[in-house]
Scaffold this motif. Structure first.
Motif, PDB file in Angstrom:
ATOM      1  N   HIS A  25       0.775  -1.213   0.006  1.00  0.00           N
ATOM      2  CA  HIS A  25       0.166   0.042  -0.118  1.00  0.00           C
ATOM      3  C   HIS A  25       0.864   1.089   0.096  1.00  0.00           C
ATOM      4  N   HIS A  29       1.297   2.722  -5.055  1.00  0.00           N
ATOM      5  CA  HIS A  29       0.006   2.026  -5.501  1.00  0.00           C
ATOM      6  C   HIS A  29      -1.133   3.197  -5.566  1.00  0.00           C
ATOM      7  N   HIS A  58      -7.930   6.476  -1.695  1.00  0.00           N
ATOM      8  CA  HIS A  58      -8.713   5.415  -1.604  1.00  0.00           C
ATOM      9  C   HIS A  58      -8.244   4.626  -0.345  1.00  0.00           C
ATOM     10  N   ASP A  59      -7.142   4.429   0.204  1.00  0.00           N
ATOM     11  CA  ASP A  59      -6.687   3.822   1.332  1.00  0.00           C
ATOM     12  C   ASP A  59      -6.482   4.475   2.677  1.00  0.00           C
ATOM     13  N   ASP A 120      -8.533  -0.185  -8.158  1.00  0.00           N
ATOM     14  CA  ASP A 120      -7.837  -0.996  -7.117  1.00  0.00           C
ATOM     15  C   ASP A 120      -7.688  -2.449  -7.421  1.00  0.00           C
TER      16      ASP A 120
END
Ligand code: ADP
Ligand code: NI
Length: 196
Positions: A25, A29, A58-59, A120
């Motif tokens: 992550h 990424h 998004h993470d 993703d």
């Protein structure tokens, strides 16, 4: 132009958060997901700014990666406000980010959310997906493969998750990319077992 500047700030923000990650992550990424998401958004006529921003972010606040997800997300909203992202865009980014993770098993409600989830998943398969899987396995101390049982090895992860992802893709544009990357993984696995 304003939005380009905002995206630049968001990139810096995300870089600071994820630069030390060793579980797949990392910042690159986020960059790849945002790039693929933007490309899909353009083809699918989605909101390109919201999709790219949500792809980068998004993470942020993922429960696996952060001890206090809601505090991390609150900080992120404040940051977006501080760089003058419009309230309705912040709301759309929030919604697009919400259901992305595979483990949550949710289908995003908006087109932008579906695209970020597709991007993703695209980044979890193909050559990049293969590299991330063994990096993750190494970080967790798990075996590459075991020929007597199929528990907790990186090769097993292909069967548990990665080979299923192409069927879960939402958009036509991403589906095409997923099919190519899926075929590459199958070729890899075939060669892996031949060499083993
Ligand atoms: P997400 O947060 O997108 O749902 P994960 O955190 O599950 O994804 O996975 C991040 C990366 O680590 C992916 O490339 C994934 O394939 C890999 N990964 C996750 N679980 C395992 C596992 N048990 N073994 C090997 N790789 C894994
Ligand atoms: Ni991700």
């Amino acid at each position: 132009m304003e939005k380009e500047k905002q995206l630049k700030s968001i990139r810096e923000y995300v870089k600071n958060i994820f630069q030390d990650d060793a579980t797949g992550h990392d910042y690159f990424h986020m960059k790849r997901v945002a790039k693929v998401a933007k490309l899909i958004a353009e083809k699918e006529n989605a909101d390109s700014f919201v999709t790219e921003a949500a792809g980068l972010l998004h993470d942020v606040g993922d429960h696996k990666l952060f001890n206090n997800p809601s505090a991390v997300l609150d900080e992120m909203y404040l940051f977006l406000k501080s760089i003058h992202v419009q309230d309705d865009d912040i709301e759309k980014i929030k919604i697009a980010m919400k259901d992305v993770s595979f483990s949550k098993g949710n289908v995003p409600v908006t087109l932008e959310g579906k695209i970020v989830q597709d991007a993703d998943r695209i980044d979890a398969i193909g050559a990049i997906g293969i590299a991330r899987t063994f990096a993750f396995g190494g970080a967790k101390g798990q075996l590459i493969y075991h020929d007597a049982h199929n528990e907790s090895t990186s090769i097993q992860h292909f069967h548990d998750k990665l080979l299923k992802l192409k069927e879960l893709i939402h958009t036509t544009t991403a589906k095409k990319m997923a099919n190519e990357r899926h075929a590459f993984m199958e070729a890899f696995l075939k060669e892996f077992h031949r060499e083993w």
